[in-house]
Design an enzyme around this catalytic site. Structure first.
Site, mmCIF file in Angstrom:
data_model
loop_
_atom_site.group_PDB
_atom_site.id
_atom_site.type_symbol
_atom_site.label_atom_id
_atom_site.label_comp_id
_atom_site.label_asym_id
_atom_site.label_seq_id
_atom_site.Cartn_x
_atom_site.Cartn_y
_atom_site.Cartn_z
ATOM 1 N N THR A 255 41.903 45.940 41.824
ATOM 2 C CA THR A 255 43.124 45.779 42.621
ATOM 3 C C THR A 255 43.567 47.112 43.257
ATOM 4 O OG1 THR A 255 43.741 43.997 41.088
ATOM 5 C CG2 THR A 255 45.458 44.787 42.528
ATOM 6 N N THR B 216 44.221 42.362 46.026
ATOM 7 C CA THR B 216 43.159 42.293 45.009
ATOM 8 C C THR B 216 42.035 41.358 45.407
ATOM 9 O OG1 THR B 216 42.800 41.926 42.638
ATOM 10 C CG2 THR B 216 44.240 40.369 43.744
ATOM 11 N N ASP C 166 41.745 34.226 36.824
ATOM 12 C CA ASP C 166 43.097 34.563 36.367
ATOM 13 C C ASP C 166 43.820 33.333 35.795
ATOM 14 O OD1 ASP C 166 43.067 37.264 36.751
ATOM 15 O OD2 ASP C 166 44.428 37.299 38.461
ATOM 16 N N SER D 168 49.323 35.699 38.367
ATOM 17 C CA SER D 168 48.966 37.095 38.606
ATOM 18 C C SER D 168 49.855 37.999 37.757
ATOM 19 C CB SER D 168 49.188 37.412 40.085
ATOM 20 O OG SER D 168 49.033 38.788 40.330
ATOM 21 N N GLY E 288 45.658 47.361 38.013
ATOM 22 C CA GLY E 288 45.476 47.560 36.570
ATOM 23 C C GLY E 288 45.488 46.290 35.751
HETATM 24 N N1 GLY Z 1 43.862 39.759 39.559
HETATM 25 C C1 GLY Z 1 44.874 40.655 39.191
HETATM 26 C C2 GLY Z 1 46.200 40.006 39.181
HETATM 27 O O1 GLY Z 1 46.466 39.209 40.037
HETATM 28 O O2 GLY Z 1 46.991 40.267 38.330
#
Ligand code: GLY
Length: 593
Positions: free
Chosen positions: A415, A433, A455, A479, A500
């Site tokens: 990201t 991301t 996710d 997310s 992160g």
């Molecule tokens: N894929 C990282 C987030 O959306 O938290």
């Protein structure tokens, strides 16, 4: 003893530069100074500022992002009178080329916008969506067991409908002033003439070579002749330039109803571990405007992204839970402060795991989760002296029954984050991301496709009770991205965010606390060593003064874990001047005029 904690006062820390130095030493090989040869001349002062641990300064506008070429492209737009939305388009399209492992046209993003004319804060949701043929069993094997993470990630299965191309177009349509085609010129130019592969990109390719070799187009681009791209080698991407030329002429349409959509769908369906994406999924994608989630903290309004991101709510909960405690009085060297922040974070993550998901699909008690009475009641749990022995979700007020099982998903630390303030007073905070580093490892038309669907919670039920963040057709995965704008008396005072994975939440909360409670400037607040707790184990940033806190926190009952904590915070504070900070743990810069 580490210099950071040999100081007994914050003044000492700042005077010795210890805060900055500790972070600079912490996470090689990605410290900024190694990027010397990749920094355009006019950004050298910004690089020096970052290396010295001091914020960059500007009067009119500023941009902070993860690669000098992206910052440079944004600066050109802002200098020519473009808005923060215009500059973001240039920054994102360059990032998609020079930092392709982290974000790009094959991914999704969330954007928080402060509009100087109206004083309103708006958020745009450009999150990926699950295909209509996806089911809650997407990441379960034939025996109903959860797939291994990378078995799920690599290939077409994990690819959601990308949202970033439409988000760029929508942000420009709402808030842009510059002509659209010109905003893509920088990225097209770099893609055609080539750019120097940065240390971070080269390192990431070398580390991921086996997975990158799983898809022919990806292997050809990142492993030319079978060898990982070398640092400093010049890389061209004519296919990406061609995609951008189509975008310059036709906007986002080719990505959703045109030839690029068709190519993405074919690539996903024909990849190993194929996905179920169709042209109908692509054609029906929409960017959504959503209400910002705002909490009051230390006389500021901290505004971020609501569901389907857990970022705004979880950062807001952490701040709300520590608000009754005197963090300023205790200071950043106090183990007691980190007990409070660590357990506040655990409580917030317990609520996150149970309640937060795409609110278009499941009822989310958004207001209840950040209601002052609810947070004040939960904050009482922190009143002891030891780490909480167990942590459970609370029962926020809501007009629905809330019978959800706790979910488990694995957001990974890739990201990228972009912070921009323009000369009109608008502010933009956008986290972007493709999920895992290099996303699904599947490439189409010169860019990587996301693996955002991982996710979602892999399991759909927990003890027979449905999980809020389970896979459903057309749903957006939860997310952790937390693009944030902090307002004082209705006017932005801090624009911030980070990559992160789910640690984003801790990085952003810590940096806001460091700035507001401890008075650190943005660069010092970013450089302050990280301590992050999500699910019980307390991560301490290795090689920094924070390690000295491991003993006292362990005595309080925390399980400690020393590790790299690879944030990529980019922040701008707004006062009498603009001050910018960029994370030494990555390659970005903050630059303004
Ligand atoms: N894929 C990282 C987030 O959306 O938290």
């Amino acid at each position: 003893m580490n210099r950071f904690f040999s100081c007994v006062s914050l003044a000492c820390l700042l005077a010795t530069g210890a805060l900055a130095q500790d972070a600079a030493d912490s996470v090689a090989p990605e410290v900024g100074s190694e990027l010397g040869g990749f920094v355009p001349d006019r950004l050298k002062a910004a690089q020096a500022s970052k290396d010295a641990g001091t914020p960059t300064q500007a009067e009119r506008w500023m941009v902070a992002a993860a690669h000098p070429l992206a910052v440079d492209a944004g600066a050109d737009v802002l200098r020519a009178g473009g808005t923060a939305a215009d500059a973001m388009v240039a920054v994102q399209t360059v990032l998609g080329l020079v930092e392709p492992q982290s974000s790009g046209l094959g991914g999704g993003a969330f954007l928080v916008w402060y509009d100087a004319e109206s004083g309103a804060v708006t958020t745009l949701d450009g999150r990926e969506k699950a295909p209509l043929a996806a089911t809650p069993k997407l990441f379960l094997d034939d025996n109903g067991a959860r797939m291994k993470f990378f078995d799920a990630v690599v290939g077409g299965r994990s690819v959601g409908v990308p949202g970033t191309p439409m988000l760029l177009e929508e942000a420009h349509r709402r808030w842009g002033r510059s002509a659209w085609p010109g905003l893509l010129d920088a990225a097209i130019g770099h893609a055609e003439t080539g750019f120097a592969v940065s240390p971070r990109l080269a390192g990431a390719v070398a580390k991921d070579a086996e997975r990158l070799s799983s898809h022919p187009a990806t292997a050809a681009y990142f492993l030319p002749g079978g060898a990982p791209l070398a640092e400093g080698s010049v890389l061209q991407n004519p296919e990406y330039a061609e995609s951008l030329r189509l975008m310059a002429e036709y906007g986002a349409d080719p990505f959703y109803t045109g030839e690029i959509a068709t190519d993405i769908v074919a690539t996903v369906r024909n990849a190993d571990n194929p996905g179920v994406l169709t042209n109908v999924d692509m054609a029906f994608y929409q960017v959504q405007e959503r209400d910002a989630v705002c909490v009051e903290y230390r006389d500021h309004d901290v505004c971020g992204m609501g569901p389907p991101s857990s970022g705004g709510l979880t950062v807001g909960q952490i701040l709300g839970l520590v608000a009754p405690y005197d963090l300023a009085g205790m200071g950043p060297e106090s183990a007691e402060v980190w007990r409070l922040i660590g357990d506040a974070s655990r409580l917030a993550f317990a609520d996150r795991g149970r309640y937060m998901a795409d609110s278009d699909f499941v009822p989310v008690p958004t207001e209840g989760l950040i209601a002052p009475e609810y947070l004040a009641q939960r904050a009482k749990l922190l009143s002891g002296e030891k780490a909480l022995e167990s942590v459970a979700p609370g029962t926020p007020e809501f007009d629905h029954a809330l019978l959800w099982g706790d979910g488990q998903s694995f957001a990974q630390p890739s990201t990228s984050h972009i912070s921009i303030v323009d000369s009109y007073g608008n502010a933009l905070s956008m986290t972007t991301t493709i999920e895992n580093g290099f996303g699904s490892r599947v490439m189409a038309r010169g860019f990587l496709l996301n693996n955002e669907l991982t996710d979602f919670s892999f399991r759909s039920h927990n003890d027979g009770v449905p999980v809020a963040n389970r896979v459903e057709p057309g749903k957006r995965p939860r997310s952790s991205m937390a693009p944030t704008i902090v307002l004082k008396d209705g006017v932005p005072s801090l624009v911030i965010g980070s990559p992160g994975g789910s640690r984003i939440i801790g990085y952003v909360a810590k940096t806001i606390i460091a700035h507001l409670d401890w008075g650190l400037d943005v660069q010092a607040a970013i450089d302050l060593p990280h301590l992050v707790n999500r699910f019980g184990t307390y991560d301490v940033e290795s090689g920094t003064g924070a390690v000295a806190l491991a003993g006292p926190l362990s005595e309080m009952g925390f399980e400690m874990n020393e590790r790299d904590l690879n944030s990529g915070l980019h922040a701008i504070s707004l006062g009498t001047a603009l001050q910018g900070g960029a994370d030494k743990r990555r390659e970005g810069l903050a630059y303004g005029e």
